[in-house]
Design a protein around this motif. Structure first.
Motif: not given
Length: 337
Positions: A102-114, A127-133, A186-187
């Motif tokens: 996956l080449q989407c990069g990553t960021h803090i997810p909207t789901d803060i609990a996760s 990258p699994l946490y990216s909203n574009c994964s 996300c590139g």
């Protein structure tokens, strides 16, 4: 002159946003508008349902035994909840690829609990946490199924990305050579078309049968994507997210997808109407309010549905104590044609 989206602190206007709206019929006629309906707009993540179309049309759904939940996730800007991350991982396993593909990069997810759980466990964002994964996993599926290179799948010259441009031109009735591109967050390529053409695309997504000048295969593929999105709306966005709650409230009638920088689009299955919204300054807080006001003015739905979505129509402004201290309100009237 009063701006169409007003932000109140108490009873005082503190901020305001301009908005552009296009409402089109299934035939592509402009029915109503506010601002500049022809405004050239980067659709951002609102384009995801159409970016997923080559997956269906290439036969990848059957080839890899993909589920409708997975198809909905290919159209998602998800919250990074476990159901989203696990589904992306399952898709990658089906096509014999790994998370680092996956080449989407990553960021803090909207789901803060996760995110909090990840920190507690000593893990790192991936990258699994990216909203574009989900979208990226879908692009990998489409590329693998068509024997395309997976290392360069996000480049504009890649054949999968060129397929997407062909699709956007067709579904929006906009000249392919006039579709400007840049790079999304996300590139991958992002596409710039007139707002009313984006509304037309969502009209055809909502009611593909009204699109007479295309193949039955394409109508069927759009219908499959629409049905996946409205059947599994939690995969398209997530818990307590506008697109999820909107599609749930309307049953299988409304298909909706938001995008960054104040973009939101939806189509009505019953009437074939398509709507595209762009908040001029890119503020996401105005999109839900504007879209809900359009639904009210077009009389799409009924009070029982609108009541379920009231906090998106007149959005509360909260302080750090979660107390309501203001409200975001729509203050516009659509121009009817």
């Amino acid at each position: 002159m009063m701006k169409p989206i007003q932000v109140y602190r108490g009873e005082y206007i503190e901020s305001a946003h301009d908005v552009h709206i296009a409402v089109v019929s299934a035939k592509g006629d402009l029915l109503a508008y506010y601002g500049e309906p022809s405004r050239l707009t980067f659709a951002r993540s609102s384009m995801k349902p159409f970016q997923a179309l080559p997956i269906v049309e290439s036969g990848a759904m059957d080839a890899y035994n993909l589920t409708e939940q997975e198809l909905a996730l290919f159209c998602a800007s998800h919250s990074g909840e476990p159901m989203h991350r696990n589904t992306v991982a399952e898709v990658l396993q089906k096509i014999n690829l790994e998370e680092n593909d996956l080449q989407c990069g990553t960021h803090i997810p909207t789901d803060i609990a996760s995110y909090n759980q990840l920190i507690k466990d000593g893990g790192e964002l991936s990258p699994l946490y990216s909203n574009c994964s989900g979208k990226h996993a879908g692009m990998l599926v489409g590329s693998v199924n068509q024997n395309m290179d997976v290392d360069t799948y996000r480049e504009l010259a890649h054949p999968y990305q060129q397929q997407i441009i062909d699709i956007i031109a067709a579904v929006s009735d906009f000249d392919r050579e006039q579709i400007a591109t840049s790079v999304d967050g996300c590139g991958v390529p992002v596409h710039r078309i007139p707002l009313q053409k984006l509304a037309l695309a969502f009209s055809r997504l909502a009611n593909p049968s009204s699109w007479g000048e295309t193949s039955q295969e394409r109508r069927d593929s759009l219908e499959q994507i629409r049905d996946a999105m409205v059947t599994y709306p939690e995969m398209v966005a997530g818990t307590k997210r506008f697109d999820t709650d909107l599609m749930k409230a309307y049953g299988n009638r409304i298909v909706a997808k938001g995008g960054a920088e104040g973009v939101h689009c939806f189509g009505d299955k019953e009437t074939g109407v398509g709507v595209a919204v762009k908040v001029d300054d890119g503020s996401a807080r105005g999109t839900n309010v504007a879209s809900m006001e359009v639904l009210h003015q077009l009389k799409i739905g009924d009070p029982s549905i609108w009541d379920q979505l009231e906090t998106y129509h007149h959005a509360p402004v909260l302080n750090a104590r979660e107390e309501k201290i203001g409200e975001i309100r729509p203050e516009f009237e659509l121009e009817r044609l």
